[in-house]
Scaffold this active site. Structure first.
Site, PDB file in Angstrom:
ATOM      1  N   LYS A   1       0.317  -1.138   0.001  1.00 45.62           N
ATOM      2  CA  LYS A   1      -0.315  -0.127  -0.345  1.00 45.62           C
ATOM      3  C   LYS A   1       1.097   0.944  -0.010  1.00 45.62           C
ATOM      4  CE  LYS A   1      -3.322   2.409   2.580  1.00 45.62           C
ATOM      5  NZ  LYS A   1      -4.472   2.343   3.826  1.00 45.62           N
TER       6      LYS A   1
ATOM      7  N   GLU B   1      10.494  -5.067   3.962  1.00 45.90           N
ATOM      8  CA  GLU B   1      10.369  -5.925   3.926  1.00 45.90           C
ATOM      9  C   GLU B   1      10.442  -6.516   2.458  1.00 45.90           C
ATOM     10  OE1 GLU B   1       9.044  -4.828   6.631  1.00 45.90           O
ATOM     11  OE2 GLU B   1       8.965  -6.787   7.680  1.00 45.90           O
TER      12      GLU B   1
ATOM     13  N   GLY C   1      -4.506  -1.937   4.756  1.00 47.54           N
ATOM     14  CA  GLY C   1      -3.861  -2.634   4.313  1.00 47.54           C
ATOM     15  C   GLY C   1      -4.357  -4.481   5.098  1.00 47.54           C
ATOM     16  N   ARG C   2      -4.801  -3.784   5.995  1.00 45.14           N
ATOM     17  CA  ARG C   2      -5.535  -5.551   6.455  1.00 45.14           C
ATOM     18  C   ARG C   2      -6.979  -5.859   5.941  1.00 45.14           C
ATOM     19  NH1 ARG C   2      -3.883  -2.342  10.804  1.00 45.14           N
ATOM     20  NH2 ARG C   2      -5.809  -1.661  12.362  1.00 45.14           N
TER      21      ARG C   2
ATOM     22  N   GLU D   1      -4.006  -6.402  14.958  1.00 44.82           N
ATOM     23  CA  GLU D   1      -3.789  -5.540  14.674  1.00 44.82           C
ATOM     24  C   GLU D   1      -4.799  -4.585  14.723  1.00 44.82           C
ATOM     25  OE1 GLU D   1      -0.075  -4.583  11.371  1.00 44.82           O
ATOM     26  OE2 GLU D   1      -2.045  -4.249  10.191  1.00 44.82           O
TER      27      GLU D   1
ATOM     28  N   HIS E   1      -3.365 -32.743  20.287  1.00 44.95           N
ATOM     29  CA  HIS E   1      -2.682 -33.899  20.130  1.00 44.95           C
ATOM     30  C   HIS E   1      -1.159 -32.862  20.618  1.00 44.95           C
ATOM     31  CE1 HIS E   1      -4.864 -37.074  18.892  1.00 44.95           C
ATOM     32  NE2 HIS E   1      -5.389 -36.711  18.166  1.00 44.95           N
TER      33      HIS E   1
ATOM     34  N   LYS F   1      10.218  -0.652  14.104  1.00 43.83           N
ATOM     35  CA  LYS F   1      11.166  -0.744  12.938  1.00 43.83           C
ATOM     36  C   LYS F   1      11.703   0.636  12.868  1.00 43.83           C
ATOM     37  CE  LYS F   1       6.609  -1.032   9.806  1.00 43.83           C
ATOM     38  NZ  LYS F   1       5.737   0.039   8.820  1.00 43.83           N
TER      39      LYS F   1
HETATM   40  O1  LIG Z   1       0.961  -2.919   2.273  1.00 42.88           O
HETATM   41  P1  LIG Z   1       2.431  -1.786   3.010  1.00 42.88           P
HETATM   42  O2  LIG Z   1       1.572  -0.575   3.320  1.00 42.88           O
HETATM   43  O3  LIG Z   1       3.373  -2.904   2.867  1.00 42.88           O
HETATM   44  O4  LIG Z   1       2.261  -2.791   4.768  1.00 42.88           O
HETATM   45  C1  LIG Z   1       2.485  -4.202   5.110  1.00 42.88           C
HETATM   46  C2  LIG Z   1       1.847  -3.618   5.894  1.00 42.88           C
HETATM   47  O5  LIG Z   1       2.322  -3.027   7.636  1.00 42.88           O
HETATM   48  C3  LIG Z   1       1.504  -2.692   8.492  1.00 42.88           C
HETATM   49  O6  LIG Z   1       1.559  -1.564   8.153  1.00 42.88           O
HETATM   50  C4  LIG Z   1       2.117  -3.114   9.118  1.00 42.88           C
HETATM   51  O7  LIG Z   1       2.463  -4.163   9.960  1.00 42.88           O
HETATM   52  C5  LIG Z   1       0.110  -2.997   7.953  1.00 42.88           C
HETATM   53  O8  LIG Z   1      -0.308  -2.558   8.845  1.00 42.88           O
HETATM   54  C6  LIG Z   1       0.225  -3.454   6.830  1.00 42.88           C
HETATM   55  O9  LIG Z   1      -0.830  -3.946   5.947  1.00 42.88           O
END
Ligand SMILES: O=P(O)(O)OC[C@H]1O[C@](O)(CO)[C@@H](O)[C@@H]1O
Length: 778
Positions: free
Chosen positions: A453, A459, A514-515, A600, A631, A742
């Site tokens: 987003k 990452e 995002g979620r 979150e 189990h 972060k």
């Molecule tokens: O889609 P982006 O901006 O890469 O963000 C990834 C994720 O990182 C967060 O901002 C924080 O974990 C989430 O809310 C989001 O889904």
């Protein structure tokens, strides 16, 4: 410390203390019943700060002839008072205060509306006599005894007694239990249940602070919570502080009083209130209120530990919290995400927010068409790699909301795959994931989807960069990027700067969290896997839930009911975790996805006004698949000490045509939820076999694990999250908590990467770890 046991002795000692060197000193009086503990200590300390002379009176019980202090503990009581610098202890026997010839008692002319605790003529007369004997300038009380304090305050005011009166807050243990001799003398089992009283008082206070005004329902819900925890209620009242009458719309200051009795607790067998869950399961009426069919899913809440009264109370709570009017605002596109000033309109991505802006809906439809075209081009072989080969592998790079939903759905709907495309997911910055995935792919036949987003997430940036390098190193073709990389983002300029072709960019909007974004182009891997029809059915299932959520009455509104029952479990029955137990291997990733969606969203500790919330919010969500979990962790669920609630997710149809497996799978799911509800009372000599039971669970039965049902299931959880946040008055749509870690990682990275000129900013412990890692790194 002077000890006086008669009024005459008291008078002569007090005169000497009161008038010293010609000046009159301020005298305070604390009346008690002996048996001192730290709670008294705070009241005595407060008296000490407002006066020169502190007198503690121990009021005798009726006919207490010789025990001027509370019997055997007299010695401890005296040293306690001496340690607290009390000047004078007045400890008359009952017949000193009330001799045989005594004929008068003082009473209340007009009893106050509160029937909490009757202070009674004996006590009031006793207080008046103690006041007359001591003639204090000020009386100091502990708030724990608020009703008695209030009665004495009224007496002082009505009878023009020239003594001031004040009370000090209750001293509490760390878990909120008021310090009292009763609390010290309980068994561990009795004591363990007690914090729920403080929690319930706080929950009700929180509800009132945030606008709840249906006092009788609040009281009812609170009482049920207390009984649910095995406490016998003496009283639970929401009162007007001024007159201790019932609180009303006119009340400006509230006083919530709660008292419970201990000893011989019937533990949830009181038939008038809450019964053990086991005894509720055969009630025919339960089905009507607690079982609901929605979009191919059977939501069965009948193993929730609630009865009609609780349900009424919870529905009233939703009303008090304006949950559904807030939902309306959300679906209409109001900026309900206050901290980011954004609308929350993921429902519009599936046509489930008809009141949303027309332009918004056009953008959604336009993007959907482009997504369908891309899927058709790739699967038909019209879209080819830079050497003309068809695409065989999709590598989706994204994390959090840009990853969890798509991977869950692609895995769950594996039986609905429409083509032979292999779909891979890379989320972690750990190169293990990327390198293993790339080892399975050929650059000429791989399409990378970069979903972010923000297009700024570490990452995703690092993985996308490495994927591009991998591609360029093997192909040497910069132009090839256009055939092998697409992206989904709100930050189109950053994606272009990354070197992506404008035609390959799919927009996302700031009104999609995002979620909640798997319904957008972030869901491209889903579309690639299950095709246009499947994806449309997935969106349609979610839309059915949107429509239901917006229109169903509160008592039959599935997402709202889920949230209310969750509130009941978390805030009233003390559940501190939600176990998501999916009895279908294809739903293995559901707990991971729900962890982000629920934790979150609702893992917050300030309310929408920025004040600290005074109730527990989101508990820990975890889970796995049945029967494997049976189990592993089910032992703890059945016999451990943590209260929990669980969602069982099962699929009715045997989609593998292995009836023996499927029947056992279903039998186990039902057997487990039954065990959690009814428990087991073993023979007396086998306590190790006891299973407590009384754990609320929900059983969610999908007719089939198909796009429509899965879309509906996820949308139900989304709206549950919204309702839960509204009940707690928190913003479910931001996530500021993830930022700090972060930020702190940046200077650490600089040191690990050997960037010179970066001073170490870490604490010593982190620095040592860092040095150790630097030494060990090859
Ligand atoms: O889609 P982006 O901006 O890469 O963000 C990834 C994720 O990182 C967060 O901002 C924080 O974990 C989430 O809310 C989001 O889904």
């Amino acid at each position: 410390m002077i000890i006086a046991r008669t009024a005459t002795h008291l008078a002569s000692e007090l005169d000497a203390l009161r008038f010293k060197n010609g000046a009159q000193r301020c005298v305070s009086l604390v009346t008690t019943r002996g048996g001192f503990h730290d709670g008294h200590g705070t009241v005595i300390n407060a008296a000490d700060t407002v006066s020169d002379i502190v007198v503690v009176a121990v009021a005798p019980e009726p006919n207490q002839k010789n025990g001027n202090l509370v019997t055997a503990s007299e010695f401890q009581d005296i040293s306690f008072l001496e340690n607290h610098h009390v000047d004078l202890l007045y400890a008359p026997a009952d017949d000193e205060l009330f001799p045989h010839s005594f004929e008068f008692m003082i009473g209340v002319a007009q009893p106050h509306a509160c029937d909490v605790v009757d202070v009674g003529a004996y006590r009031l007369t006793q207080h008046l006599k103690l006041i007359n004997a001591v003639l204090p300038n000020i009386m100091v009380w502990g708030e724990k005894n608020f009703v008695e304090f209030h009665s004495v305050r009224q007496m002082i005011n009505n009878l023009d007694i020239r003594t001031q009166i004040q009370c000090v807050p209750t001293l509490r243990h760390a878990d909120g239990v008021a310090v009292s001799s009763a609390a010290e003398n309980m068994t561990a089992a009795e004591r363990a249940n007690l914090p729920i009283l403080y929690e319930t008082l706080n929950n009700v206070a929180h509800a009132i602070r945030t606008g709840a005004r249906t006092f009788s329902n609040l009281e009812k819900t609170a009482r049920l919570a207390l009984r649910g925890a095995g406490l016998q209620i003496q009283y639970f009242k929401i009162l007007d502080e001024e007159n201790l009458g019932a609180a009303s719309e006119k009340t400006t200051t509230y006083r919530i009083l709660g008292g419970v009795k201990l000893g011989n607790i019937p533990n949830l067998t009181d038939p008038l209130t809450q019964q053990p869950l086991k005894s509720l399961l055969n009630d025919k009426q339960r089905a009507q209120r607690l079982q609901h069919q929605l979009a191919g899913i059977w939501f069965d809440f009948s193993k929730q530990w609630v009865d009609g009264v609780v349900l009424d109370g919870l529905t009233a709570l939703a009303h008090d919290r304006n949950v559904m009017s807030q939902a309306k605002a959300m679906l209409a596109g109001e900026a309900i995400n206050l901290s980011e000033n954004r609308a929350v309109l993921h429902s519009a991505l599936r046509g489930g927010a008809p009141a949303a802006d027309k332009d918004m809906q056009d953008q959604v439809n336009k993007t959907l068409s482009r997504m369908f075209k891309l899927e058709a081009d790739i699967t038909s072989g019209r879209w080819r790699g830079y050497t003309g080969k068809v695409i065989t592998d999709i590598v989706h790079i994204g994390i959090g909301g840009s990853h969890l939903g798509p991977e869950l759905v692609v895995n769950a709907l594996v039986d609905h795959k429409t083509n032979s495309l292999r779909i891979h997911f890379v989320a972690n910055i750990d190169a293990a994931e990327l390198t293993r995935t790339l080892a399975l792919c050929q650059p000429e036949t791989t399409l990378f989807i970069i979903a972010s987003k923000s297009f700024g997430t570490l990452e995703t940036q690092v993985n996308a960069k490495s994927a591009r390098s991998w591609f360029l190193e093997r192909t040497g073709s910069l132009e090839g990027i256009a055939k092998h990389f697409v992206a989904i983002t709100t930050n189109l300029s950053a994606a272009k700067a990354f070197g992506l072709d404008e035609a390959n960019l799919f927009p996302l909007w700031d009104w999609v969290g995002g979620r909640f974004s798997l319904w957008s182009a972030v869901g491209l891997p889903i579309l690639m896997s299950i095709g246009k029809q499947g994806f449309e059915a997935f969106l349609a299932g979610a839309k059915e839930v949107d429509t239901h959520f917006a229109t169903a009455p509160a008592a039959a509104n599935v997402p709202l009911l889920s949230a209310l029952l969750a509130t009941w479990n978390y805030n009233f029955l003390g559940a501190r975790s939600l176990a998501v137990l999916a009895y279908d291997e294809r739903l293995k990733l559901l707990p991971d996805y729900l962890q982000q969606l629920e934790m979150e969203s609702n893992g917050k500790s300030v309310n929408r006004a920025g004040e600290r919330v005074d109730c527990a919010t989101m508990p820990i969500l975890w889970g796995g698949t049945g029967t494997k979990g049976q189990h592993a962790y089910h032992q703890m669920l059945h016999q451990g000490t943590h209260e929990f609630t669980a969602d069982f997710i099962i699929v009715a149809q045997d989609e593998h045509n292995y009836p023996e497996h499927h029947n056992w799978l279903l039998a186990n799911a039902l057997g487990q939820s039954q065990a959690m509800a009814i428990g087991h009372l073993p023979a007396e000599n086998e306590p190790h076999k006891a299973v407590a039971g009384n754990h609320s669970t929900t059983t969610i039965v999908l007719d089939a694990l198909a796009p429509r049902q899965l879309g509906a299931l996820l949308a139900t959880y989304e709206h549950k999250v919204f309702c839960q946040g509204a009940i707690w008055d928190i913003n479910s749509f931001d996530q500021w908590g993830v930022e700090l870690g972060k930020r702190l990682a940046e200077p650490i990275y600089a040191q690990l990467a050997g960037h010179t000129g970066q001073p170490a900013t870490q604490d010593l412990v982190t620095q040592h770890l860092l040095d150790h890692l630097k030494n060990k790194k090859r």
